[in-house]
Design an enzyme around this catalytic site. Structure first.
Site, PDB file in Angstrom:
ATOM      1  N   TRP A   5     -36.112 -21.335  38.564  1.00  0.00           N
ATOM      2  CA  TRP A   5     -34.946 -22.004  37.961  1.00  0.00           C
ATOM      3  C   TRP A   5     -35.128 -22.233  36.452  1.00  0.00           C
ATOM      4  CZ3 TRP A   5     -38.196 -23.884  41.673  1.00  0.00           C
ATOM      5  CH2 TRP A   5     -39.118 -24.851  41.272  1.00  0.00           C
ATOM      6  N   LYS A   6     -36.390 -22.321  36.005  1.00  0.00           N
ATOM      7  CA  LYS A   6     -36.621 -22.633  34.594  1.00  0.00           C
ATOM      8  C   LYS A   6     -36.188 -21.482  33.681  1.00  0.00           C
ATOM      9  CE  LYS A   6     -40.092 -26.227  34.948  1.00  0.00           C
ATOM     10  NZ  LYS A   6     -41.274 -26.802  34.294  1.00  0.00           N
TER      11      LYS A   6
ATOM     12  N   GLY B 136     -49.872 -10.675  21.496  1.00  0.00           N
ATOM     13  CA  GLY B 136     -49.922  -9.694  20.419  1.00  0.00           C
ATOM     14  C   GLY B 136     -51.285  -9.046  20.260  1.00  0.00           C
TER      15      GLY B 136
ATOM     16  N   ASP C 196     -43.456 -12.070  22.705  1.00  0.00           N
ATOM     17  CA  ASP C 196     -42.219 -11.287  22.855  1.00  0.00           C
ATOM     18  C   ASP C 196     -41.933 -11.259  24.341  1.00  0.00           C
ATOM     19  OD1 ASP C 196     -40.323  -9.292  23.179  1.00  0.00           O
ATOM     20  OD2 ASP C 196     -41.402  -7.772  22.035  1.00  0.00           O
ATOM     21  N   MET C 197     -41.021 -12.103  24.794  1.00  0.00           N
ATOM     22  CA  MET C 197     -40.841 -12.191  26.245  1.00  0.00           C
ATOM     23  C   MET C 197     -39.388 -12.311  26.683  1.00  0.00           C
ATOM     24  SD  MET C 197     -42.339 -16.010  27.042  1.00  0.00           S
ATOM     25  CE  MET C 197     -41.042 -16.883  27.928  1.00  0.00           C
TER      26      MET C 197
ATOM     27  N   HIS D  27     -39.079   0.708  24.586  1.00  0.00           N
ATOM     28  CA  HIS D  27     -38.145   0.500  23.477  1.00  0.00           C
ATOM     29  C   HIS D  27     -38.523   1.359  22.274  1.00  0.00           C
ATOM     30  CE1 HIS D  27     -37.287  -3.331  25.746  1.00  0.00           C
ATOM     31  NE2 HIS D  27     -36.162  -2.666  25.733  1.00  0.00           N
TER      32      HIS D  27
END
Lengths: 325, 325
Positions: free
Chosen positions: A218-219, A297, A166-167, A37
């Protein structure tokens, strides 16, 4: 790197202030090691500007206010600039009344989700924010992408820096899969299914099948759905399904929350928790593939330090960028 | 079932109003199929009351206010009653100023996290809430539990009901592992490591090693840490580490957020999203082990309907409850 980005952005028509900020964020994302990014993504950003998906003169504006909750219209401006404005506005609201929430419609890709977490947490606030995306992950029980990987960020101030989670809701972001593929590496844990429906560690097979694995099966699929619903309903913007129907990842919906630690919250507890979690864990676990225990981080800070002497860039990427000027 | 619970709660000293509410919530959790935090858990709750971990007369009180952000003290009262009060307070704040956030210190286990999501979403608000827990999951890269599984709930109004995501940060909650073990069943996907450090689908092996798997490996571990930090810092309460040091799961820290959909938010978009996500997915995926595509909470509604004619209870559990009266 920043000068090169800025030169290109000025050439495609950005005014100096916007070009400066955008170039700085793309550089900083690269400095922090988030190349997917940062520098690697810069040519796609310029392409989206040239195609008109991103409007150079699109400015974010507040369209509705209800106390500490605001709805903003992104006017298809650059996602990074819109997101910086809304993250700052959430902080202003939190400074006034403890917590602030800005929901932003019709914006564009904000690049690295963590950018806004680092910014808000370094300013002394707790940050919770997320975005929806184009469909890139199947619902649980299905084989075709219909959910976004909708990255979420939670960040808190920590010493002079921040703890920043950050996920994306996929085990690996699309960017990470592409980077692994580019480097011809396998994944440390399964990241999706191959075209035969088997769990796979091969990034190429997963990118081909488009069946990336949600975190926790599924979560993560459920969490992705709820993040999309909340961002869309609060902002009045486009859902993952509506973004996808455009066949271009534009017009995203995002949420920015800031919480004040100014009055009575106990910031020193962050230090206490990190000490108590990480103590005794200076040596890595016996299991292969698990590194030392780090807080979210922590690795970014190390890479930021390492990259002070120069940001590694693939020659093919840089050569492409040089053609854009 | 509710009458039996109420009789026992009155016998251990709860006043009628509190006994009625607690008995109803334990019954409703069972009615919805969440037996691990309903009927199966009731004896443990009574045990904690008898041991003094849960104070019958502990009442929640607001200790600090900063606009839409409040800090409450739980005074070690029953977690369910404290949580209901704080969820309602978050709604009051949201009604006044769009968003409300209550951070609660020194409370006790709220049983089923989803209880408060259903309540707030059925009242017409978006809900985001979570709790910390005793340490029951290792950090990524470590082998000993140091993180909580810290369940989070995100809920939104949907037709006359709600969409409610209720998920722990472990692939399976401790309750779910115990239930699977009690039923002598294996897990559909790996839920942790055995004592040899191999990923396992055997709930007994995982409960023995105490190495439950975070959702998405490092990602769920990171999310767990951040949820603990935010709950602890905002409430000024105990972190997972401090709870664990007491050797009893008491004095938890929790966060309750409500967001208003009253003014300008577009609730109809929830219907649109659910339709567009679920359309074309009426048939299950080819992969074994994946059922039909459901939204979070959809299965709960089916179980609630099925259980109208009677809530299934294991004889051993019910016999134990009969001895408590």
């Amino acid at each position: 790197m920043k000068d090169q980005f800025e030169k290109i952005l000025l050439a495609v028509g950005f005014p100096p202030g916007k070009a400066d900020t955008l170039a700085r964020i793309f550089m900083e994302n690269s400095l922090d090691g988030v190349y997917t990014h940062g520098v690697n993504r810069f040519p796609d950003f310029v392409d989206y500007v040239k195609k008109g998906h991103i409007r150079i003169d699109g400015e974010p504006e507040c369209v509705h206010t209800f106390g500490s909750l605001e709805q903003w219209e992104g006017n298809l401006g650059p996602g990074v600039l819109n997101a910086l404005r809304c993250a700052d506005r959430a902080m202003e609201l939190a400074r006034e009344s403890g917590i602030g929430c800005v929901a932003l419609a019709n914006t564009n890709h904000w690049m690295r989700a963590g950018t806004y977490g680092w910014r808000v947490a370094k300013a002394g606030y707790i940050y919770i924010g997320w975005t929806n995306t184009i469909a890139n992950m199947p619902p649980w029980g299905a084989t075709k992408p219909r959910l976004g990987n909708n990255p979420i960020v939670i960040a808190v101030p920590y010493r002079d820096e921040a703890i920043v989670l950050d996920m994306a809701m996929s085990q690996y972001s699309i960017g990470a899969l592409k980077q692994k593929k580019m480097r011809d590496e396998l994944l440390p844990v399964p990241g999706g299914y191959d075209q035969q429906g088997n769990l796979s560690v091969d990034p190429s097979a997963i990118l081909d099948s488009q069946r990336v694995l949600p975190i926790g099966y599924w979560k993560g699929a459920g969490l992705s759905l709820l993040l999309d619903i909340v961002a869309t309903v609060l902002s009045g913007g486009l859902s993952v399904a509506r973004i996808t129907a455009q066949r271009a990842e534009r017009g995203l919906s995002q949420v920015f929350m800031a919480l004040s630690l100014e009055r009575y919250s106990n910031r020193a507890l962050v230090d206490q928790i990190i000490q108590e979690i990480l103590t005794d864990y200076s040596s890595p676990a016996a299991d292969a593939g698990q590194g030392p225990v780090l807080y979210p981080g922590e690795r970014v800070l190390k890479v930021r330090q390492e990259n002070q002497t120069g940001i590694p860039v693939m020659a093919s990427v840089w050569n492409q960028i040089l053609t854009l000027a």
